[in-house]
Design an enzyme around this catalytic site. Structure first.
Site, PDB file in Angstrom:
ATOM      1  N   SER A  54       0.834  -1.203   0.000  1.00  0.00           N
ATOM      2  CA  SER A  54       0.000   0.000   0.000  1.00  0.00           C
ATOM      3  C   SER A  54       0.864   1.247   0.000  1.00  0.00           C
ATOM      4  O   SER A  54       1.788   1.378   0.803  1.00  0.00           O
ATOM      5  CB  SER A  54      -0.913   0.033   1.227  1.00  0.00           C
ATOM      6  N   THR A  59       7.431   2.605   3.799  1.00  0.00           N
ATOM      7  CA  THR A  59       8.356   1.907   2.905  1.00  0.00           C
ATOM      8  C   THR A  59       7.836   1.901   1.474  1.00  0.00           C
ATOM      9  O   THR A  59       8.594   2.110   0.525  1.00  0.00           O
ATOM     10  CB  THR A  59       8.600   0.468   3.395  1.00  0.00           C
ATOM     11  N   CYS A  60       6.547   1.689   1.313  1.00  0.00           N
ATOM     12  CA  CYS A  60       5.958   1.694  -0.034  1.00  0.00           C
ATOM     13  C   CYS A  60       6.091   3.073  -0.674  1.00  0.00           C
ATOM     14  O   CYS A  60       6.468   3.193  -1.838  1.00  0.00           O
ATOM     15  CB  CYS A  60       4.498   1.276   0.026  1.00  0.00           C
ATOM     16  N   ALA A  61       5.785   4.097   0.094  1.00  0.00           N
ATOM     17  CA  ALA A  61       5.915   5.468  -0.399  1.00  0.00           C
ATOM     18  C   ALA A  61       7.358   5.765  -0.786  1.00  0.00           C
ATOM     19  O   ALA A  61       7.622   6.392  -1.818  1.00  0.00           O
ATOM     20  CB  ALA A  61       5.419   6.460   0.655  1.00  0.00           C
ATOM     21  N   SER A  63       9.597   3.653  -1.856  1.00  0.00           N
ATOM     22  CA  SER A  63       9.953   2.973  -3.104  1.00  0.00           C
ATOM     23  C   SER A  63       9.409   3.736  -4.312  1.00  0.00           C
ATOM     24  O   SER A  63      10.080   3.855  -5.332  1.00  0.00           O
ATOM     25  CB  SER A  63       9.485   1.516  -3.101  1.00  0.00           C
TER      26      SER A  63
END
Length: 165
Positions: A54, A59-61, A63
């Site tokens: 999500s 961490t997703c943001a 990437s």
């Protein structure tokens, strides 16, 4: 099935990532403007599939930000950021962050991409989301690099993905 971890706790995925040298499986994903994109829409380009649970997690943001920064200098290459987030959430994030060098794609409607690529999380609190993974595809549609991040809260190996190009 692959076993990965979430903060040290084992969770499982629906299968394994595509093998290097295999043809990439087709997909039908939704863009932030609610149109559909398939693998054929990116024919002739190298692709970096940045796949994550999500965009609303740190961490997703990170990437998406990292690949957005790198994407502007990649020749004949598209970075596709894929999650089960609603396209509205993806658009909100990109607008707030000034993200415009990557293509945001959502698998919210069916989750079929996650199943076909073997990265749907099947157990634990993130069940039905996608595991943090990278798949690099050459201009002929052949998989040339994969990484399924072992610990979900860790970032992928950006350097290895970009080097594969």
């Amino acid at each position: 099935m692959a076993t990965i971890t979430l903060k040290g706790n084992p969770i499982e995925t629906s299968g394994n990532l595509p093998k290097v040298a295999a043809k990439a499986a087709d997909f039908k994903l939704v863009t932030v403007d609610l149109s559909e994109k398939t693998l054929a829409d990116f024919a002739g380009n190298k692709l970096v599939l940045n796949i994550f649970p999500s965009v609303d997690t740190g961490t997703c943001a990170a990437s998406v930000r990292n690949f957005n920064k790198e994407a502007s200098s990649l020749k004949d290459t598209k970075v596709l950021c894929i999650s089960r987030d609603l396209p509205f959430a993806q658009a909100r994030f990109c607008g707030a962050e000034g993200i415009d060098n990557v293509v945001m794609l959502s698998d919210f409607a069916t989750g079929q991409f996650g199943k076909d690529y073997g990265l749907e999380i099947t157990t634990g609190p993130l069940a039905n989301l996608h595991s943090r993974s990278i798949v690099v595809i050459d201009e002929n549609g052949t998989v040339i690099h994969t990484e399924q991040v072992t610990e979900t809260v860790d970032e992928p190996n950006y350097e290895a993905a970009l080097k594969a190009l």
